[in-house]
Motif scaffolding. Structure first.
Motif, PDB file in Angstrom:
ATOM      1  N   TYR A  41       0.822  -1.214   0.000  1.00 28.44           N
ATOM      2  CA  TYR A  41       0.000   0.000   0.000  1.00 28.44           C
ATOM      3  C   TYR A  41       0.858   1.267   0.000  1.00 28.44           C
ATOM      4  CZ  TYR A  41      -3.302   3.594   1.235  1.00 28.44           C
ATOM      5  OH  TYR A  41      -4.040   4.741   1.234  1.00 28.44           O
ATOM      6  N   LYS A  77      -7.939  -8.471   1.945  1.00 29.57           N
ATOM      7  CA  LYS A  77      -8.391  -7.939   3.235  1.00 29.57           C
ATOM      8  C   LYS A  77      -7.225  -7.286   3.972  1.00 29.57           C
ATOM      9  CE  LYS A  77     -10.619  -9.194   7.554  1.00 29.57           C
ATOM     10  NZ  LYS A  77     -11.118 -10.288   8.380  1.00 29.57           N
ATOM     11  N   GLN A  80      -6.629  -3.901   2.436  1.00 23.51           N
ATOM     12  CA  GLN A  80      -7.670  -2.958   2.853  1.00 23.51           C
ATOM     13  C   GLN A  80      -7.465  -2.526   4.305  1.00 23.51           C
ATOM     14  OE1 GLN A  80      -9.710  -1.396   0.801  1.00 23.51           O
ATOM     15  NE2 GLN A  80      -8.725  -2.598  -0.799  1.00 23.51           N
ATOM     16  N   THR A  81      -7.010  -3.449   5.151  1.00 23.18           N
ATOM     17  CA  THR A  81      -6.725  -3.116   6.546  1.00 23.18           C
ATOM     18  C   THR A  81      -5.572  -2.123   6.635  1.00 23.18           C
ATOM     19  OG1 THR A  81      -7.533  -5.272   7.290  1.00 23.18           O
ATOM     20  CG2 THR A  81      -6.070  -4.086   8.794  1.00 23.18           C
ATOM     21  N   LYS A  83      -4.708   0.015   4.326  1.00 20.58           N
ATOM     22  CA  LYS A  83      -5.237   1.294   3.824  1.00 20.58           C
ATOM     23  C   LYS A  83      -6.032   2.000   4.916  1.00 20.58           C
ATOM     24  CE  LYS A  83      -8.052   3.236   0.146  1.00 20.58           C
ATOM     25  NZ  LYS A  83      -8.826   2.958  -1.067  1.00 20.58           N
ATOM     26  N   ALA A  84      -6.869   1.265   5.631  1.00 16.57           N
ATOM     27  CA  ALA A  84      -7.667   1.851   6.718  1.00 16.57           C
ATOM     28  C   ALA A  84      -6.767   2.387   7.830  1.00 16.57           C
ATOM     29  CB  ALA A  84      -8.638   0.813   7.271  1.00 16.57           C
ATOM     30  N   LYS A  85      -5.686   1.667   8.115  1.00 11.56           N
ATOM     31  CA  LYS A  85      -4.739   2.097   9.150  1.00 11.56           C
ATOM     32  C   LYS A  85      -4.125   3.454   8.784  1.00 11.56           C
ATOM     33  CE  LYS A  85      -0.072   0.893  10.359  1.00 11.56           C
ATOM     34  NZ  LYS A  85       0.960  -0.129  10.247  1.00 11.56           N
ATOM     35  N   ASN A  87      -5.363   5.651   6.604  1.00 11.71           N
ATOM     36  CA  ASN A  87      -6.417   6.669   6.568  1.00 11.71           C
ATOM     37  C   ASN A  87      -6.713   7.184   7.972  1.00 11.71           C
ATOM     38  OD1 ASN A  87      -6.718   6.656   3.798  1.00 11.71           O
ATOM     39  ND2 ASN A  87      -8.369   5.154   3.812  1.00 11.71           N
ATOM     40  N   LYS A  88      -6.716   6.286   8.951  1.00  8.79           N
ATOM     41  CA  LYS A  88      -6.929   6.699  10.340  1.00  8.79           C
ATOM     42  C   LYS A  88      -5.776   7.589  10.793  1.00  8.79           C
ATOM     43  CE  LYS A  88      -7.588   5.071  15.023  1.00  8.79           C
ATOM     44  NZ  LYS A  88      -7.652   3.925  15.926  1.00  8.79           N
TER      45      LYS A  88
END
Length: 118
Positions: A41, A77, A80-81, A83-85, A87-88
Motif C-alpha cells: 500500500y 483484506k 484494505q486493513t 489502507k484503513a490504518k 487513513n486513520k
C-alpha cells in the motif's frame, strides 16, 4: 519469477520479519502478510507521488499473493486493513504528516525488499 525464486522470496520475508524489532519471536503468517500488505500500500502511494524506489508495489503484491496462496489468508483484506490504518493515521496526525510518514515507510520497505531479494 521461477518457483525457486518465489520460495527464496518467501523465505526472505521470514528473515525480514526477524529484523523487525517489534517481532521478538517467530512471525506468524498473518504478521508476514500484514507487513507485506502494508508495504504494498505505501509503495503504491509513493509511486503515485513520483518517489523513485528500486522495488515497486507490484513486487510487494507478488509477495502478498505468495503468502496468500501458501497460507490461505486473505491478501486483499490485509491490503484494505493497511489502507484503513493509514487513513486513520491521516485523520489523527493530519494529511501532510501522514503522507510524509508513508513516504518514509515506502523507503524502509524498499530497503527491506532489497534484503529479501539478496
Amino acid at each position: 519469477m521461477t518457483p525457486k525464486s518465489l520460495i527464496s522470496l518467501a523465505c526472505g520475508t521470514a528473515l525480514l520479519a526477524f529484523s523487525q524489532p517489534v517481532l521478538a519471536k517467530d512471525p506468524s503468517p498473518k504478521k508476514l502478510l500484514e507487513m507485506s500488505a502494508g508495504c504494498a500500500y505505501v509503495v503504491s502511494i509513493a509511486e503515485g507521488s513520483d518517489v523513485t524506489l528500486n522495488y515497486g508495489s507490484a513486487d510487494w503484491l507478488g509477495l502478498v499473493r505468495i503468502i496468500e496462496q501458501r497460507t490461505g489468508l486473505d491478501g486483499e483484506k490485509a491490503i484494505q486493513t493497511a489502507k484503513a490504518k493509514y487513513n486513520k493515521r491521516a485523520r489523527v496526525m493530519g494529511a501532510d504528516e501522514a503522507r510524509n510518514h508513508m513516504l518514509k515507510r515506502a523507503h524502509d520497505c524498499d530497503r527491506e525488499m532489497a534484503v529479501i531479494q539478496s
